[in-house]
Design an enzyme around this catalytic site. Structure first.
Site, short mmCIF file in Angstrom:
data_model
loop_
_atom_site.label_atom_id
_atom_site.label_comp_id
_atom_site.label_asym_id
_atom_site.label_seq_id
_atom_site.Cartn_x
_atom_site.Cartn_y
_atom_site.Cartn_z
N LYS A 1 0.85 -1.19 0.00
CA LYS A 1 0.00 0.00 0.00
C LYS A 1 0.89 1.24 0.00
O LYS A 1 1.04 1.94 1.01
CB LYS A 1 -0.94 -0.02 1.20
CG LYS A 1 -1.96 -1.16 1.11
CD LYS A 1 -2.84 -1.22 2.34
CE LYS A 1 -3.83 -2.38 2.24
NZ LYS A 1 -4.66 -2.51 3.46
N GLU B 1 -3.77 -16.41 2.00
CA GLU B 1 -4.64 -15.70 2.94
C GLU B 1 -5.78 -16.61 3.35
O GLU B 1 -6.49 -17.16 2.51
CB GLU B 1 -5.18 -14.43 2.28
CG GLU B 1 -6.14 -13.64 3.15
CD GLU B 1 -6.75 -12.49 2.39
OE1 GLU B 1 -6.11 -11.42 2.35
OE2 GLU B 1 -7.86 -12.66 1.83
N ASP C 1 -6.08 -13.47 8.11
CA ASP C 1 -6.70 -12.19 7.80
C ASP C 1 -7.86 -11.86 8.74
O ASP C 1 -8.82 -12.62 8.86
CB ASP C 1 -7.20 -12.21 6.35
CG ASP C 1 -7.72 -10.86 5.90
OD1 ASP C 1 -7.03 -9.86 6.14
OD2 ASP C 1 -8.82 -10.82 5.31
#
Length: 285
Positions: free
Chosen positions: A134, A194, A215
């Site tokens: 990110k 994940e 997650d």
């Protein structure tokens, strides 16, 4: 200096964006061509430093003869009021480079400083802090460098250096196990999977996962997941991690905790640069 980062190209492109086709019209109009400035860059807050060498590169690009005294190193934790750099060089060049240099070191030091607070929050738990992808497009290499300066470890640099199977991949493949098996069959060595449910763990491991991303699991579920994995692969807690929750998450026994806000939400560090005219130098218009 930073693997994969083209510093000269970054400096040239950043200055070109600022200068446009007309150059620094203010400095050209107001400052004599041979005026000399001395300057001090300092931190107004306690920070972790990052980007000092990049800031220097802006000044050197416009004044190759500039004299720079670097007073701190990237990764240093410094108190408010600490001097970071001292400069002496052509006044027009230093003024023209000032904003680009400050923007960069403020942004990167802000990331490093925020990262340090998260690293300190999990000290002694045995967990390692990871960053994420990110990042601002085009700045990933230097933003991830800044998280390293703050004490974090880099996660994937891009889409190329590991497979990361997420819910959308699973939706197409049909199951966690099938998606993982396809990545394994493709010859990918690092396969991060994940999972958001305990019952997805064994299918992922059986199919070849080398790293499990747990997650959005609450701490109690994380403890159960870590116990089930039993050290067979590294475990990573991810999703909505905040400074006030990270220690409880880290104490569940996970190998890693990843935090997107390190690069996504870090405020700029308060760093200033003050110039004075060097009276001993010529200043003819």
């Amino acid at each position: 200096m930073i693997p994969g980062f083209d510093l000269p190209a970054f400096v040239a492109a950043t200055l070109a964006e600022d200068l446009g086709t007309g150059g620094d019209v203010t400095s050209q109009a107001v400052i004599p061509a041979d005026a000399v400035f001395t300057g001090v860059m300092d931190s107004r807050d306690a920070i972790t430093v990052a980007g000092i060498a990049i800031a220097e590169a802006f000044f050197r690009h416009l004044d190759p003869a500039v004299l720079i005294d670097r007073l701190v190193a990237d990764g240093d934790r410094v108190a408010a009021g600490t001097e970071l750099l001292r400069l002496r060089g052509n006044a027009r060049a230093l003024l023209t480079a000032e904003r680009s240099a400050l923007n960069t070191v403020q942004h990167l030091s802000g990331i490093a400083t925020l990262t340090t607070t998260y690293v300190d929050a999990i000290a002694g738990t045995g967990a390692t802090l990871l960053d994420t992808r990110k990042t601002i497009p085009g700045l990933r290499r230097i933003e991830k460098y800044a998280t390293r300066m703050g004490g974090a470890t880099n996660h994937r640099i891009g889409l190329w250096d590991a497979a990361m199977i997420k819910d959308n991949h699973v939706a197409v493949a049909g199951s966690v196990g099938e998606a993982t098996a396809r990545a394994k069959a493709a010859g990918i060595e690092r396969i991060i999977v994940e999972v958001d449910r305990i019952d997805q763990i064994e299918p992922a491991l059986s199919a070849g996962a080398t790293h499990l991303l747990l997650d959005n699991m609450p701490p109690a579920m994380l403890r159960d997941a870590v116990a089930l994995v039993a050290g067979r692969v590294p475990t990573e807690a991810s999703g909505g991690v905040r400074l006030d929750t990270i220690r409880a998450i880290a104490e569940t026994g996970v190998t890693y905790v990843s935090v997107g806000r390190l690069t996504q939400s870090a405020p700029a560090a308060d760093i200033g640069l003050d110039f004075t005219l060097d009276a001993a130098a010529p200043a003819r218009a």
